[in-house]
Design a protein around this motif. Sequence first.
Motif, short mmCIF file in Angstrom:
data_model
loop_
_atom_site.label_atom_id
_atom_site.label_comp_id
_atom_site.label_asym_id
_atom_site.label_seq_id
_atom_site.Cartn_x
_atom_site.Cartn_y
_atom_site.Cartn_z
N THR A 30 0.86 -1.18 0.00
CA THR A 30 0.00 0.00 0.00
C THR A 30 0.89 1.23 0.00
O THR A 30 1.68 1.44 0.94
N LEU A 31 0.79 2.02 -1.04
CA LEU A 31 1.70 3.14 -1.28
C LEU A 31 1.24 4.40 -0.56
O LEU A 31 0.05 4.74 -0.57
N ASP A 32 2.19 5.10 0.07
CA ASP A 32 1.92 6.46 0.51
C ASP A 32 1.81 7.33 -0.74
O ASP A 32 2.73 7.33 -1.57
N ASN A 115 -2.81 3.26 -5.51
CA ASN A 115 -1.95 3.16 -4.33
C ASN A 115 -1.91 1.78 -3.69
O ASN A 115 -1.50 1.64 -2.54
N SER A 116 -2.32 0.73 -4.41
CA SER A 116 -2.28 -0.61 -3.84
C SER A 116 -2.10 -1.64 -4.93
O SER A 116 -2.68 -1.51 -6.03
N LEU A 150 9.67 6.72 -2.39
CA LEU A 150 8.72 5.63 -2.60
C LEU A 150 8.56 4.93 -1.25
O LEU A 150 9.52 4.33 -0.74
N SER A 151 7.39 5.04 -0.64
CA SER A 151 7.21 4.50 0.70
C SER A 151 5.80 3.96 0.87
O SER A 151 4.88 4.29 0.12
N GLY A 152 5.64 3.13 1.90
CA GLY A 152 4.34 2.56 2.20
C GLY A 152 4.47 1.35 3.10
O GLY A 152 5.51 1.13 3.73
N LEU A 195 10.88 -2.82 -3.17
CA LEU A 195 10.86 -1.50 -3.80
C LEU A 195 12.17 -1.34 -4.56
O LEU A 195 13.24 -1.72 -4.05
N SER A 232 10.67 2.47 3.03
CA SER A 232 10.84 3.80 2.45
C SER A 232 12.17 3.84 1.70
O SER A 232 13.21 3.52 2.28
N VAL A 249 7.80 -1.39 -7.96
CA VAL A 249 7.34 -2.19 -6.82
C VAL A 249 7.06 -3.59 -7.35
O VAL A 249 6.42 -3.75 -8.39
#
Length: 575
Positions: A30-32, A115-116, A150-152, A195, A232, A249
Amino acid sequence: MKIHALVIMLAGLGLQATAPAAEHGSAGFTLDPITTIAASRDAPREPGDVGNWLTGNYISSQMYTAPDQSGTTQRYENVVGPNGLEFSAPFGESNRLFPALGGSQLSTRAYSTTNSLGVSWATDVPTDNASASIEWQRFVKVDPHGSITLSGLATLDRSNPHPLSTHYQFAPGGNYNLATLTLSDDSVYQHAVSLQAWILDDDPTVWNDPSQAHASGPDVFTYSADSFGALSLTLHNDSSTPLFASLGVFAFSSVQAIPEPATVLMMALGVGLVAWRLRRRGTARLAPLLLAGLGTSGLVHAEAHGSASFTLDPIVTLAPTPDAPRLPGSAGTWWTGNTVRSSLSSGHANGDNVRHDLQYPMQNGLDFSPPFGVGARQQPPLPGSALSTEAHSGPNHLGVSWRTDLPTDTADAEISWYRAFKLDPYASLTLSGIATLDRSDAHPLSTHYETETVNDEYYHVATASLRDEQASRHEVSLRAWMLNRDPFDYGAGSQGRVASPDDFTYSADSFGALSLTVHNHSALPLFAAFEIVAFSNPMAAVPEPATALMLVLGAGWVGWRVRRRGAATTEVSAA
Protein backbone atom coordinates in the motif's frame (compact mmCIF):
# COMPACT_ATOMS: atom_id res chain seq x y z
CA MET A 1 6.11 -54.91 20.62
CA LYS A 2 2.57 -55.94 19.71
CA ILE A 3 1.37 -52.38 19.32
CA HIS A 4 4.12 -51.37 16.90
CA ALA A 5 2.15 -52.18 13.78
CA LEU A 6 -0.84 -50.13 14.89
CA VAL A 7 1.35 -47.20 15.89
CA ILE A 8 3.04 -47.24 12.50
CA MET A 9 -0.29 -47.50 10.71
CA LEU A 10 -1.69 -44.57 12.66
CA ALA A 11 1.44 -42.52 12.06
CA GLY A 12 1.60 -43.37 8.39
CA LEU A 13 -2.08 -43.07 7.56
CA GLY A 14 -3.33 -40.72 10.27
CA LEU A 15 -0.83 -38.04 9.32
CA GLN A 16 -2.49 -37.95 5.94
CA ALA A 17 -5.64 -36.73 7.62
CA THR A 18 -3.99 -34.40 10.12
CA ALA A 19 -1.52 -32.83 7.69
CA PRO A 20 -2.48 -29.32 6.59
CA ALA A 21 -4.78 -29.37 3.60
CA ALA A 22 -5.89 -25.99 2.31
CA GLU A 23 -3.24 -23.28 2.37
CA HIS A 24 -3.12 -19.65 1.33
CA GLY A 25 -0.64 -16.83 0.87
CA SER A 26 -0.52 -13.21 -0.22
CA ALA A 27 1.91 -10.35 -0.75
CA GLY A 28 0.90 -6.73 -1.16
CA PHE A 29 1.99 -3.12 -0.92
CA THR A 30 0.00 0.00 0.00
CA LEU A 31 1.70 3.14 -1.28
CA ASP A 32 1.92 6.46 0.51
CA PRO A 33 0.53 8.80 -2.19
CA ILE A 34 3.21 10.53 -4.26
CA THR A 35 2.02 14.15 -4.45
CA THR A 36 5.13 16.05 -5.55
CA ILE A 37 5.34 14.75 -9.13
CA ALA A 38 3.34 16.34 -11.96
CA ALA A 39 1.00 13.88 -13.68
CA SER A 40 2.80 13.89 -17.07
CA ARG A 41 5.68 15.47 -18.96
CA ASP A 42 3.51 18.39 -20.12
CA ALA A 43 1.23 18.74 -17.10
CA PRO A 44 1.24 22.07 -15.25
CA ARG A 45 3.42 22.13 -12.17
CA GLU A 46 1.98 22.72 -8.70
CA PRO A 47 3.82 24.50 -5.86
CA GLY A 48 6.13 22.02 -4.19
CA ASP A 49 6.46 19.74 -7.22
CA VAL A 50 9.94 18.31 -7.71
CA GLY A 51 9.50 16.61 -11.07
CA ASN A 52 7.25 15.02 -13.71
CA TRP A 53 6.14 11.51 -14.53
CA LEU A 54 7.58 10.73 -17.97
CA THR A 55 5.46 7.64 -18.62
CA GLY A 56 2.27 6.16 -17.30
CA ASN A 57 1.84 3.07 -15.17
CA TYR A 58 3.41 -0.14 -16.46
CA ILE A 59 2.02 -3.29 -14.85
CA SER A 60 2.99 -6.88 -15.55
CA SER A 61 1.98 -10.04 -13.75
CA GLN A 62 2.73 -13.74 -13.79
CA MET A 63 0.66 -16.57 -12.33
CA TYR A 64 1.15 -20.32 -12.19
CA THR A 65 -0.79 -23.28 -10.81
CA ALA A 66 -0.28 -27.06 -10.89
CA PRO A 67 -2.87 -29.17 -9.07
CA ASP A 68 -1.71 -32.03 -6.86
CA GLN A 69 1.62 -32.65 -8.69
CA SER A 70 -0.39 -34.02 -11.62
CA GLY A 71 1.56 -32.10 -14.23
CA THR A 72 -1.55 -30.25 -15.37
CA THR A 73 -0.55 -26.60 -15.38
CA GLN A 74 -2.00 -23.18 -16.00
CA ARG A 75 0.42 -20.37 -16.66
CA TYR A 76 0.01 -16.72 -17.43
CA GLU A 77 2.52 -13.96 -17.91
CA ASN A 78 1.10 -10.76 -19.22
CA VAL A 79 0.96 -6.99 -19.15
CA VAL A 80 -2.36 -6.40 -17.47
CA GLY A 81 -2.39 -2.62 -17.64
CA PRO A 82 -1.45 -0.25 -20.48
CA ASN A 83 2.26 -0.28 -21.23
CA GLY A 84 3.16 3.11 -19.80
CA LEU A 85 0.17 4.86 -21.35
CA GLU A 86 -2.09 5.15 -18.31
CA PHE A 87 -1.30 8.43 -16.57
CA SER A 88 -3.52 7.93 -13.55
CA ALA A 89 -2.12 7.83 -10.01
CA PRO A 90 0.03 4.78 -9.25
CA PHE A 91 -0.58 1.93 -9.66
CA GLY A 92 -3.35 1.94 -12.22
CA GLU A 93 -6.16 -0.59 -12.49
CA SER A 94 -5.62 -4.26 -13.34
CA ASN A 95 -6.99 -7.58 -12.20
CA ARG A 96 -5.95 -11.07 -13.32
CA LEU A 97 -7.35 -14.27 -11.84
CA PHE A 98 -7.08 -18.01 -12.13
CA PRO A 99 -10.40 -18.81 -10.47
CA ALA A 100 -11.01 -21.89 -8.36
CA LEU A 101 -12.54 -24.69 -10.42
CA GLY A 102 -15.35 -26.98 -9.35
CA GLY A 103 -14.48 -28.94 -6.21
CA SER A 104 -11.19 -27.10 -5.72
CA GLN A 105 -9.98 -23.83 -4.26
CA LEU A 106 -6.65 -23.86 -6.14
CA SER A 107 -6.46 -20.29 -7.44
CA THR A 108 -4.21 -17.26 -7.94
CA ARG A 109 -4.80 -13.54 -8.33
CA ALA A 110 -2.72 -10.48 -9.28
CA TYR A 111 -4.23 -7.00 -8.99
CA SER A 112 -3.44 -3.30 -8.87
CA THR A 113 -5.46 -0.22 -8.06
CA THR A 114 -4.84 3.31 -6.84
CA ASN A 115 -1.95 3.16 -4.33
CA SER A 116 -2.28 -0.61 -3.84
CA LEU A 117 -1.14 -3.79 -5.57
CA GLY A 118 -0.69 -7.42 -4.61
CA VAL A 119 -0.99 -11.11 -5.31
CA SER A 120 -2.60 -14.07 -3.59
CA TRP A 121 -2.96 -17.83 -3.96
CA ALA A 122 -4.85 -20.72 -2.40
CA THR A 123 -4.24 -24.47 -2.59
CA ASP A 124 -6.13 -27.61 -1.60
CA VAL A 125 -3.32 -29.93 -0.49
CA PRO A 126 0.42 -29.56 0.22
CA THR A 127 1.23 -31.23 -3.09
CA ASP A 128 -0.26 -28.33 -5.07
CA ASN A 129 1.93 -25.70 -6.74
CA ALA A 130 0.91 -22.05 -7.02
CA SER A 131 2.72 -18.77 -7.55
CA ALA A 132 1.80 -15.20 -8.42
CA SER A 133 3.79 -12.02 -8.98
CA ILE A 134 3.03 -8.46 -10.01
CA GLU A 135 5.36 -5.61 -10.94
CA TRP A 136 4.79 -1.87 -11.36
CA GLN A 137 7.29 0.43 -13.07
CA ARG A 138 7.18 4.10 -14.00
CA PHE A 139 9.79 6.57 -15.31
CA VAL A 140 10.19 9.96 -13.66
CA LYS A 141 12.18 13.17 -14.15
CA VAL A 142 13.46 14.76 -10.92
CA ASP A 143 14.43 18.44 -10.73
CA PRO A 144 17.98 19.51 -9.84
CA HIS A 145 18.60 19.11 -6.11
CA GLY A 146 15.23 17.45 -5.71
CA SER A 147 14.33 14.06 -4.26
CA ILE A 148 11.47 11.58 -4.48
CA THR A 149 10.43 8.95 -1.95
CA LEU A 150 8.72 5.63 -2.60
CA SER A 151 7.21 4.50 0.70
CA GLY A 152 4.34 2.56 2.20
CA LEU A 153 3.35 -0.62 3.98
CA ALA A 154 4.29 -4.08 2.69
CA THR A 155 2.22 -7.05 3.91
CA LEU A 156 3.10 -10.75 3.73
CA ASP A 157 0.69 -13.44 4.86
CA ARG A 158 0.56 -17.21 4.55
CA SER A 159 -0.82 -20.26 6.37
CA ASN A 160 2.59 -21.05 7.88
CA PRO A 161 4.01 -17.62 8.76
CA HIS A 162 7.59 -17.02 9.89
CA PRO A 163 9.45 -13.96 11.18
CA LEU A 164 10.06 -11.40 8.44
CA SER A 165 13.35 -9.69 7.59
CA THR A 166 14.44 -6.70 5.52
CA HIS A 167 17.27 -6.42 3.01
CA TYR A 168 18.83 -3.45 1.19
CA GLN A 169 21.09 -3.71 -1.84
CA PHE A 170 22.87 -1.05 -3.89
CA ALA A 171 24.15 -2.16 -7.28
CA PRO A 172 25.96 0.37 -9.49
CA GLY A 173 26.53 -0.72 -13.05
CA GLY A 174 26.17 0.18 -16.70
CA ASN A 175 24.02 3.21 -17.41
CA TYR A 176 22.05 3.03 -14.18
CA ASN A 177 22.46 2.71 -10.43
CA LEU A 178 19.97 0.39 -8.79
CA ALA A 179 18.75 0.24 -5.20
CA THR A 180 16.45 -2.49 -3.89
CA LEU A 181 14.69 -2.61 -0.53
CA THR A 182 12.91 -5.87 0.34
CA LEU A 183 10.68 -7.34 3.05
CA SER A 184 10.82 -11.14 2.84
CA ASP A 185 10.12 -14.40 4.60
CA ASP A 186 13.49 -16.09 4.19
CA SER A 187 12.20 -19.39 5.56
CA VAL A 188 10.10 -20.09 2.48
CA TYR A 189 10.45 -19.94 -1.26
CA GLN A 190 9.67 -16.61 -2.96
CA HIS A 191 7.53 -14.63 -0.54
CA ALA A 192 8.51 -10.96 -0.55
CA VAL A 193 7.77 -7.36 -1.50
CA SER A 194 10.53 -5.21 -3.05
CA LEU A 195 10.86 -1.50 -3.80
CA GLN A 196 13.29 -0.56 -6.57
CA ALA A 197 14.73 2.71 -7.80
CA TRP A 198 17.31 3.10 -10.52
CA ILE A 199 18.97 6.26 -11.78
CA LEU A 200 19.52 6.56 -15.53
CA ASP A 201 22.12 8.60 -17.33
CA ASP A 202 19.73 9.76 -20.06
CA ASP A 203 16.07 10.32 -20.86
CA PRO A 204 14.62 6.86 -21.65
CA THR A 205 11.92 8.38 -23.88
CA VAL A 206 14.29 10.34 -26.14
CA TRP A 207 16.40 8.57 -28.74
CA ASN A 208 20.13 9.25 -28.57
CA ASP A 209 19.77 11.47 -25.53
CA PRO A 210 23.31 12.41 -24.40
CA SER A 211 24.55 10.83 -21.20
CA GLN A 212 24.48 12.98 -18.08
CA ALA A 213 26.91 10.73 -16.15
CA HIS A 214 25.26 11.17 -12.76
CA ALA A 215 27.20 10.22 -9.66
CA SER A 216 27.10 6.52 -8.82
CA GLY A 217 27.86 6.54 -5.10
CA PRO A 218 25.60 4.84 -2.56
CA ASP A 219 24.60 8.21 -1.07
CA VAL A 220 22.24 8.84 -4.00
CA PHE A 221 19.76 6.64 -2.10
CA THR A 222 18.56 6.57 1.48
CA TYR A 223 16.17 4.10 3.03
CA SER A 224 14.38 2.92 6.14
CA ALA A 225 12.68 -0.39 6.88
CA ASP A 226 11.32 -2.51 9.70
CA SER A 227 10.08 -6.07 10.01
CA PHE A 228 6.48 -4.84 10.35
CA GLY A 229 6.50 -3.85 6.69
CA ALA A 230 7.13 -0.09 6.74
CA LEU A 231 9.45 0.50 3.76
CA SER A 232 10.84 3.80 2.45
CA LEU A 233 13.31 4.32 -0.41
CA THR A 234 14.40 7.84 -1.39
CA LEU A 235 16.23 8.88 -4.55
CA HIS A 236 18.29 12.09 -4.39
CA ASN A 237 19.35 14.33 -7.27
CA ASP A 238 22.32 16.20 -5.87
CA SER A 239 23.29 17.65 -9.25
CA SER A 240 22.40 20.85 -11.11
CA THR A 241 20.80 18.95 -14.01
CA PRO A 242 17.51 17.01 -14.15
CA LEU A 243 17.75 13.36 -13.20
CA PHE A 244 15.96 10.56 -15.05
CA ALA A 245 14.98 7.52 -13.05
CA SER A 246 12.56 4.65 -12.73
CA LEU A 247 10.61 3.52 -9.69
CA GLY A 248 9.30 0.00 -9.24
CA VAL A 249 7.34 -2.19 -6.82
CA PHE A 250 7.43 -5.98 -7.04
CA ALA A 251 5.27 -8.37 -4.98
CA PHE A 252 5.42 -12.15 -5.23
CA SER A 253 4.34 -15.20 -3.32
CA SER A 254 4.39 -18.93 -4.00
CA VAL A 255 3.99 -22.35 -2.47
CA GLN A 256 6.14 -25.29 -3.49
CA ALA A 257 4.70 -28.76 -3.51
CA ILE A 258 6.22 -30.85 -0.71
CA PRO A 259 5.82 -34.51 0.16
CA GLU A 260 3.10 -35.01 2.74
CA PRO A 261 4.15 -36.47 6.13
CA ALA A 262 2.54 -39.81 5.30
CA THR A 263 4.47 -39.90 2.01
CA VAL A 264 7.79 -39.38 3.78
CA LEU A 265 7.00 -42.07 6.36
CA MET A 266 5.83 -44.59 3.75
CA MET A 267 9.04 -44.01 1.76
CA ALA A 268 11.12 -44.58 4.90
CA LEU A 269 9.22 -47.78 5.70
CA GLY A 270 9.73 -48.98 2.12
CA VAL A 271 13.48 -48.48 2.40
CA GLY A 272 13.46 -50.20 5.80
CA LEU A 273 11.61 -53.19 4.37
CA VAL A 274 14.15 -53.61 1.60
CA ALA A 275 17.04 -53.42 4.06
CA TRP A 276 15.38 -55.87 6.50
CA ARG A 277 14.68 -58.44 3.79
CA LEU A 278 18.22 -58.17 2.49
CA ARG A 279 19.57 -58.77 5.96
CA ARG A 280 17.42 -61.88 6.51
CA ARG A 281 17.71 -63.46 3.06
CA GLY A 282 20.87 -62.03 1.56
CA THR A 283 21.14 -59.85 -1.48
CA ALA A 284 20.61 -62.43 -4.20
CA ARG A 285 16.83 -62.54 -4.22
CA LEU A 286 16.17 -58.88 -3.51
CA ALA A 287 19.05 -57.17 -5.28
CA PRO A 288 16.80 -56.24 -8.25
CA LEU A 289 14.29 -54.75 -5.83
CA LEU A 290 16.97 -52.70 -4.11
CA LEU A 291 18.31 -51.44 -7.40
CA ALA A 292 14.83 -50.51 -8.57
CA GLY A 293 13.96 -48.80 -5.32
CA LEU A 294 17.18 -46.96 -4.66
CA GLY A 295 19.30 -47.02 -7.76
CA THR A 296 16.88 -45.06 -9.93
CA SER A 297 17.90 -41.95 -8.00
CA GLY A 298 14.60 -41.11 -6.37
CA LEU A 299 15.98 -41.53 -2.85
CA VAL A 300 19.75 -41.59 -3.05
CA HIS A 301 19.95 -38.93 -5.73
CA ALA A 302 21.89 -35.98 -4.38
CA GLU A 303 23.34 -33.34 -6.66
CA ALA A 304 21.06 -32.24 -9.51
CA HIS A 305 21.23 -29.66 -12.29
CA GLY A 306 19.04 -28.03 -14.90
CA SER A 307 19.12 -25.36 -17.58
CA ALA A 308 16.89 -23.60 -20.12
CA SER A 309 18.20 -21.51 -23.00
CA PHE A 310 17.44 -20.12 -26.45
CA THR A 311 19.76 -19.50 -29.41
CA LEU A 312 18.30 -16.96 -31.82
CA ASP A 313 18.47 -17.03 -35.60
CA PRO A 314 19.85 -13.50 -36.27
CA ILE A 315 17.21 -10.91 -37.15
CA VAL A 316 18.68 -9.03 -40.13
CA THR A 317 15.63 -7.28 -41.63
CA LEU A 318 15.23 -4.56 -38.98
CA ALA A 319 17.16 -1.30 -38.81
CA PRO A 320 19.00 -1.12 -35.46
CA THR A 321 17.40 2.15 -34.21
CA PRO A 322 14.38 4.29 -35.16
CA ASP A 323 16.55 6.87 -36.94
CA ALA A 324 19.07 4.48 -38.54
CA PRO A 325 19.26 4.40 -42.36
CA ARG A 326 17.19 1.64 -43.93
CA LEU A 327 18.90 -1.05 -46.00
CA PRO A 328 17.42 -2.84 -49.03
CA GLY A 329 15.24 -5.72 -47.87
CA SER A 330 14.51 -4.31 -44.42
CA ALA A 331 10.98 -4.81 -43.14
CA GLY A 332 11.02 -2.26 -40.33
CA THR A 333 13.06 -0.95 -37.44
CA TRP A 334 13.74 -1.76 -33.83
CA TRP A 335 11.72 0.76 -31.80
CA THR A 336 13.35 0.18 -28.40
CA GLY A 337 16.55 -1.37 -27.12
CA ASN A 338 16.93 -4.67 -25.30
CA THR A 339 15.08 -5.05 -22.02
CA VAL A 340 16.43 -8.07 -20.11
CA ARG A 341 15.44 -9.10 -16.59
CA SER A 342 16.42 -12.03 -14.45
CA SER A 343 15.10 -13.59 -11.24
CA LEU A 344 17.18 -16.01 -9.17
CA SER A 345 16.29 -17.83 -5.93
CA SER A 346 17.97 -20.63 -4.01
CA GLY A 347 18.11 -22.12 -0.53
CA HIS A 348 18.36 -25.24 1.60
CA ALA A 349 15.27 -26.73 3.23
CA ASN A 350 16.55 -25.85 6.73
CA GLY A 351 16.63 -22.16 5.82
CA ASP A 352 20.38 -21.94 5.20
CA ASN A 353 21.83 -20.05 2.24
CA VAL A 354 18.45 -18.59 1.21
CA ARG A 355 19.09 -16.00 -1.49
CA HIS A 356 16.72 -13.94 -3.65
CA ASP A 357 17.79 -11.78 -6.60
CA LEU A 358 14.51 -10.91 -8.27
CA GLN A 359 13.51 -8.89 -11.34
CA TYR A 360 17.06 -7.58 -11.78
CA PRO A 361 17.27 -5.27 -14.84
CA MET A 362 20.25 -6.64 -16.80
CA GLN A 363 19.32 -4.34 -19.71
CA ASN A 364 16.81 -1.48 -19.33
CA GLY A 365 15.69 -0.84 -22.91
CA LEU A 366 18.48 1.61 -23.77
CA ASP A 367 20.87 -0.95 -25.27
CA PHE A 368 20.45 -0.94 -29.06
CA SER A 369 22.95 -3.69 -29.74
CA PRO A 370 21.71 -6.89 -31.46
CA PRO A 371 19.49 -9.10 -29.30
CA PHE A 372 19.90 -9.90 -26.52
CA GLY A 373 22.51 -7.53 -25.15
CA VAL A 374 25.27 -8.70 -22.81
CA GLY A 375 24.69 -9.36 -19.12
CA ALA A 376 25.07 -11.96 -16.37
CA ARG A 377 23.80 -12.56 -12.83
CA GLN A 378 24.61 -15.44 -10.53
CA GLN A 379 24.21 -16.85 -7.05
CA PRO A 380 27.54 -18.70 -6.83
CA PRO A 381 27.99 -21.89 -4.82
CA LEU A 382 29.14 -21.41 -1.25
CA PRO A 383 31.98 -23.47 0.29
CA GLY A 384 31.04 -27.12 0.54
CA SER A 385 27.88 -26.72 -1.54
CA ALA A 386 26.88 -26.95 -5.20
CA LEU A 387 23.68 -24.92 -4.67
CA SER A 388 23.76 -22.14 -7.25
CA THR A 389 21.78 -20.32 -9.95
CA GLU A 390 22.71 -18.06 -12.85
CA ALA A 391 21.21 -16.11 -15.75
CA HIS A 392 23.05 -14.81 -18.80
CA SER A 393 22.48 -13.03 -22.09
CA GLY A 394 24.70 -12.33 -25.06
CA PRO A 395 24.46 -11.80 -28.82
CA ASN A 396 21.68 -14.14 -30.05
CA HIS A 397 21.73 -16.29 -26.90
CA LEU A 398 20.21 -16.23 -23.42
CA GLY A 399 19.60 -18.80 -20.71
CA VAL A 400 19.52 -19.85 -17.07
CA SER A 401 20.86 -22.78 -15.05
CA TRP A 402 20.81 -24.13 -11.50
CA ARG A 403 22.47 -26.79 -9.34
CA THR A 404 21.33 -28.30 -6.04
CA ASP A 405 22.91 -30.51 -3.38
CA LEU A 406 19.83 -32.40 -2.17
CA PRO A 407 16.30 -33.11 -3.42
CA THR A 408 14.98 -30.86 -0.64
CA ASP A 409 16.88 -27.80 -1.94
CA THR A 410 15.03 -25.02 -3.73
CA ALA A 411 16.35 -23.24 -6.80
CA ASP A 412 14.67 -21.17 -9.47
CA ALA A 413 16.14 -19.21 -12.38
CA GLU A 414 14.31 -17.11 -14.97
CA ILE A 415 15.35 -14.65 -17.67
CA SER A 416 13.17 -12.60 -20.01
CA TRP A 417 13.94 -10.42 -23.02
CA TYR A 418 11.55 -7.84 -24.50
CA ARG A 419 11.98 -5.50 -27.44
CA ALA A 420 9.48 -3.44 -29.47
CA PHE A 421 9.68 -2.89 -33.22
CA LYS A 422 7.86 -1.05 -36.02
CA LEU A 423 6.87 -3.23 -38.99
CA ASP A 424 6.25 -1.81 -42.47
CA PRO A 425 2.84 -2.17 -44.16
CA TYR A 426 2.26 -5.69 -45.58
CA ALA A 427 5.55 -6.92 -44.10
CA SER A 428 6.32 -9.89 -41.85
CA LEU A 429 8.95 -10.59 -39.22
CA THR A 430 10.02 -13.94 -37.74
CA LEU A 431 11.45 -14.79 -34.34
CA SER A 432 13.07 -18.22 -34.55
CA GLY A 433 15.85 -20.38 -33.16
CA ILE A 434 16.64 -23.40 -31.00
CA ALA A 435 15.30 -23.83 -27.46
CA THR A 436 17.24 -26.20 -25.19
CA LEU A 437 15.96 -27.78 -21.97
CA ASP A 438 18.21 -29.98 -19.83
CA ARG A 439 17.93 -31.44 -16.34
CA SER A 440 19.13 -34.42 -14.33
CA ASP A 441 15.71 -36.09 -14.47
CA ALA A 442 15.01 -35.41 -18.14
CA HIS A 443 11.58 -36.22 -19.61
CA PRO A 444 10.09 -36.05 -23.12
CA LEU A 445 9.42 -32.47 -24.23
CA SER A 446 6.24 -31.09 -25.76
CA THR A 447 5.29 -27.93 -27.68
CA HIS A 448 2.36 -25.60 -27.16
CA TYR A 449 0.85 -22.70 -29.11
CA GLU A 450 -1.87 -20.28 -28.08
CA THR A 451 -3.21 -16.83 -28.92
CA GLU A 452 -5.22 -14.42 -26.81
CA THR A 453 -6.62 -10.90 -26.81
CA VAL A 454 -5.60 -8.93 -23.71
CA ASN A 455 -7.10 -5.47 -24.23
CA ASP A 456 -7.30 -2.74 -26.87
CA GLU A 457 -3.67 -1.82 -26.22
CA TYR A 458 -2.31 -5.36 -26.66
CA TYR A 459 -4.97 -6.50 -29.07
CA HIS A 460 -3.42 -9.84 -30.04
CA VAL A 461 -0.74 -12.01 -28.39
CA ALA A 462 0.73 -15.32 -29.55
CA THR A 463 2.95 -17.72 -27.57
CA ALA A 464 4.92 -20.76 -28.77
CA SER A 465 6.57 -22.88 -26.07
CA LEU A 466 8.81 -25.88 -25.52
CA ARG A 467 7.98 -27.45 -22.16
CA ASP A 468 8.72 -30.40 -19.88
CA GLU A 469 5.21 -31.28 -18.70
CA GLN A 470 6.49 -33.48 -15.87
CA ALA A 471 8.48 -30.63 -14.31
CA SER A 472 7.03 -27.73 -12.41
CA ARG A 473 8.81 -24.86 -14.21
CA HIS A 474 11.03 -25.92 -17.08
CA GLU A 475 10.22 -24.08 -20.29
CA VAL A 476 11.28 -21.71 -23.09
CA SER A 477 8.58 -19.50 -24.63
CA LEU A 478 8.52 -17.13 -27.60
CA ARG A 479 5.85 -14.44 -27.49
CA ALA A 480 4.72 -11.79 -29.98
CA TRP A 481 2.60 -8.79 -29.00
CA MET A 482 0.60 -6.70 -31.48
CA LEU A 483 -0.03 -3.12 -30.29
CA ASN A 484 -2.71 -0.67 -31.35
CA ARG A 485 -0.56 2.45 -31.01
CA ASP A 486 3.00 3.71 -30.89
CA PRO A 487 4.24 2.92 -27.35
CA PHE A 488 6.40 6.07 -27.38
CA ASP A 489 3.86 8.52 -28.76
CA TYR A 490 1.68 8.89 -25.70
CA GLY A 491 -0.81 11.15 -27.43
CA ALA A 492 -1.31 8.84 -30.40
CA GLY A 493 -4.75 7.37 -30.80
CA SER A 494 -5.58 3.73 -31.37
CA GLN A 495 -5.19 2.34 -34.88
CA GLY A 496 -8.40 0.40 -34.33
CA ARG A 497 -6.88 -2.96 -35.14
CA VAL A 498 -8.72 -6.14 -34.18
CA ALA A 499 -7.37 -9.66 -33.82
CA SER A 500 -7.38 -11.90 -36.88
CA PRO A 501 -6.52 -15.61 -37.20
CA ASP A 502 -3.87 -14.82 -39.81
CA ASP A 503 -1.95 -12.33 -37.62
CA PHE A 504 0.55 -15.06 -36.67
CA THR A 505 2.04 -18.24 -38.07
CA TYR A 506 4.27 -20.64 -36.17
CA SER A 507 6.18 -23.91 -36.26
CA ALA A 508 7.56 -26.01 -33.41
CA ASP A 509 8.96 -29.46 -32.74
CA SER A 510 10.01 -31.41 -29.66
CA PHE A 511 13.68 -31.02 -30.62
CA GLY A 512 13.47 -27.33 -29.76
CA ALA A 513 13.08 -25.64 -33.15
CA LEU A 514 10.63 -22.76 -32.53
CA SER A 515 9.45 -20.13 -34.99
CA LEU A 516 6.86 -17.36 -34.53
CA THR A 517 6.01 -14.90 -37.33
CA VAL A 518 4.12 -11.59 -37.10
CA HIS A 519 2.20 -10.47 -40.20
CA ASN A 520 1.10 -6.90 -40.90
CA HIS A 521 -1.81 -7.21 -43.32
CA SER A 522 -2.65 -3.49 -43.30
CA ALA A 523 -1.52 -0.33 -45.07
CA LEU A 524 -0.42 1.18 -41.74
CA PRO A 525 2.84 0.53 -39.88
CA LEU A 526 2.39 -2.06 -37.14
CA PHE A 527 3.84 -1.55 -33.68
CA ALA A 528 4.66 -4.88 -32.04
CA ALA A 529 7.10 -6.51 -29.65
CA PHE A 530 8.92 -9.81 -29.26
CA GLU A 531 9.51 -11.49 -25.92
CA ILE A 532 11.47 -14.59 -24.90
CA VAL A 533 11.22 -16.20 -21.47
CA ALA A 534 13.36 -19.11 -20.23
CA PHE A 535 12.97 -20.60 -16.76
CA SER A 536 13.84 -23.74 -14.85
CA ASN A 537 13.78 -25.18 -11.34
CA PRO A 538 14.24 -28.64 -9.81
CA MET A 539 10.65 -29.21 -8.71
CA ALA A 540 8.97 -32.28 -10.20
CA ALA A 541 5.28 -32.18 -11.01
CA VAL A 542 4.87 -35.95 -10.50
CA PRO A 543 6.63 -38.42 -8.15
CA GLU A 544 9.64 -40.25 -9.59
CA PRO A 545 9.25 -44.04 -10.15
CA ALA A 546 11.53 -44.87 -7.23
CA THR A 547 9.46 -42.68 -4.92
CA ALA A 548 6.27 -44.41 -6.00
CA LEU A 549 7.85 -47.85 -5.50
CA MET A 550 8.99 -47.00 -1.98
CA LEU A 551 5.50 -45.74 -1.17
CA VAL A 552 3.97 -49.02 -2.31
CA LEU A 553 6.48 -51.09 -0.34
CA GLY A 554 5.96 -49.00 2.80
CA ALA A 555 2.18 -49.15 2.63
CA GLY A 556 2.30 -52.88 1.86
CA TRP A 557 4.50 -53.56 4.86
CA VAL A 558 2.13 -51.68 7.17
CA GLY A 559 -0.80 -53.69 5.83
CA TRP A 560 1.04 -56.99 6.25
CA ARG A 561 2.06 -56.18 9.83
CA VAL A 562 -1.45 -55.12 10.74
CA ARG A 563 -2.90 -58.29 9.22
CA ARG A 564 -0.51 -60.54 11.18
CA ARG A 565 -0.99 -58.75 14.47
CA GLY A 566 -4.44 -57.33 13.98
CA ALA A 567 -6.18 -59.15 16.82
CA ALA A 568 -3.39 -58.67 19.34
CA THR A 569 -2.98 -55.05 18.42
CA THR A 570 -6.66 -54.38 18.90
CA GLU A 571 -6.63 -56.00 22.37
CA VAL A 572 -3.61 -54.02 23.52
CA SER A 573 -5.05 -50.76 22.20
CA ALA A 574 -8.35 -51.37 23.98
CA ALA A 575 -6.53 -52.07 27.25
